[in-house]
Enzyme design. Sequence first.
Site, short mmCIF file in Angstrom:
data_model
loop_
_atom_site.label_atom_id
_atom_site.label_comp_id
_atom_site.label_asym_id
_atom_site.label_seq_id
_atom_site.Cartn_x
_atom_site.Cartn_y
_atom_site.Cartn_z
N LYS A 274 54.27 -37.29 -39.19
CA LYS A 274 54.60 -38.64 -39.65
C LYS A 274 54.27 -38.76 -41.13
O LYS A 274 53.37 -38.09 -41.64
CB LYS A 274 53.76 -39.67 -38.88
CG LYS A 274 54.00 -39.75 -37.39
CD LYS A 274 53.02 -40.74 -36.76
CE LYS A 274 53.15 -40.80 -35.24
NZ LYS A 274 54.40 -41.47 -34.82
N ARG A 348 55.60 -39.25 -24.08
CA ARG A 348 56.38 -39.12 -22.84
C ARG A 348 56.03 -37.84 -22.09
O ARG A 348 56.19 -37.78 -20.87
CB ARG A 348 57.88 -39.18 -23.17
CG ARG A 348 58.39 -38.06 -24.02
CD ARG A 348 59.72 -38.38 -24.69
NE ARG A 348 59.57 -39.40 -25.71
CZ ARG A 348 60.60 -39.93 -26.39
NH1 ARG A 348 61.84 -39.52 -26.15
NH2 ARG A 348 60.39 -40.83 -27.31
#
Length: 495
Positions: A274, A348
Amino acid sequence: MKFNLVQNNELNFSDGIIVLPCFESEMVSFKKLDISSKIIELSNKMLKEEKFKAKKGEIYFFNFAVENKITNVILVGLGKKEDINLKIYTTSFIKAIKKANTLNIHNIFLAMRPFDSIDYDLYVKTVIRSIILNDYKFDKYKKQEDDKKEETIFNIILNENCEVKENLIQRAEIEATCVSYTRNLVNEPANFLTPQDLASEAEKSAKEYGYEAIIFDEKYIEQKQMGAFLSVAKGSANPPRLIVLRYKGANDDDKIYGLVGKGLCYDSGGYSIKPTSSMLDMKSDMGGSATVLGAMNLIAKNKLKVNVTAVIASCENMIAGNAYKPGDIIQSMDKTFIEINNTDAEGRLTLADAITYSIEEEKVSQIIELSTLTGAVLIALGEDITGAITKYDYLYEDLKKASKETLDELWQLPYYEDYNSLLKSNVADLQNSGGRYAGSITAGLFVTKFAKDTPIIHLDIAGTAWSEKGDTLHKKGGTGNSVLMLYKYFENLSK
């Protein structure tokens, strides 16, 4: 702060301030409250002269003297009477209280008028809880100044013939405590809340509130072949923890309801790193697990007659020589092969194994899963609304019903199965990211796929678990959103 429930007896406002809620195009009238006619007369004068129009959220302060005693009044606008709801009422009162705070007045009277469309007990409790939460601060890492502030007393003026349930103040305080607990966890910096620390917090809560907490280390996780979870965790120096929480409130019922919360104590994005600005708040990526813990505390505290088991796969997503990489193929607990095309789509993966574990090992009959999963849900719904994805509409409808009483906004995104094609891989059963388009939906499809035939609803709280700037009901940082909604959902089931 202190709360008093004041019945309709002699009211003396000369040493404090009274807050009067008002509607647009309607004169002020509190016939059933023993409020000075002078207050009503002057309030209506302000309305007639349009100094105050009672627009939604509008605040107007005035005072007057009688026999050298000052009476302070805040008029708070509720907007049009036909539009009134619990959120408008609560936020309007909080704005009025913030105004009273700026005046340094510590004896506040709140005229709680009844409305046909809102349960009286519910909104009195909601206002009290919101007042408590409005005073929330996360300042444990600041030097504490010896600043003794005068205690604020809130006098809740109850209307005649309007009943509230026993221990209303205590119930509001308990709810505020559990929401604040979730806020504290989300606000903790990652160097003070590692997966091991989160596990310790779960154990402390279980002991305090009366449910069971079992903590499993990386050896057990490896033994259970939770390959997706372990792949995310292996780049961090802080080992993962599998946290299982069991509350048994219905011994005569075999049904176990499942909660799964994302427990990423920090997310750098891994090799799909990020930018710095996006990493600053990634201590909040365990918002799902914090929400689950807050809800479990409240469920157990109020001894709901329901069985709930929560599973949290907690770890950190970091960069190291042994970290998982784009292009890797990993295998989940249910033997699904997953191609990694984005290491920043890590939550996830941990949820996939947590869901499988919940079903295979804990035998849950349905699952509510909460996760700060996608930035895309912020683009779609903003900071105020949680996105829900499920093919089991009754789960959404039951949670939506609960949310109407808790100020937790919820909206259903399409369970559009055609988008499963975006998750197809040429070299594995699945790839872990479907790309930019419909990002929240494809993430929800990925996660819910691992429940197979077990009913599941995915709640993306990436927007609602953390407030970037704060608002009327929340301070900047962790919000505690959805704790009360989960509790209310299970309270409705237990009736």
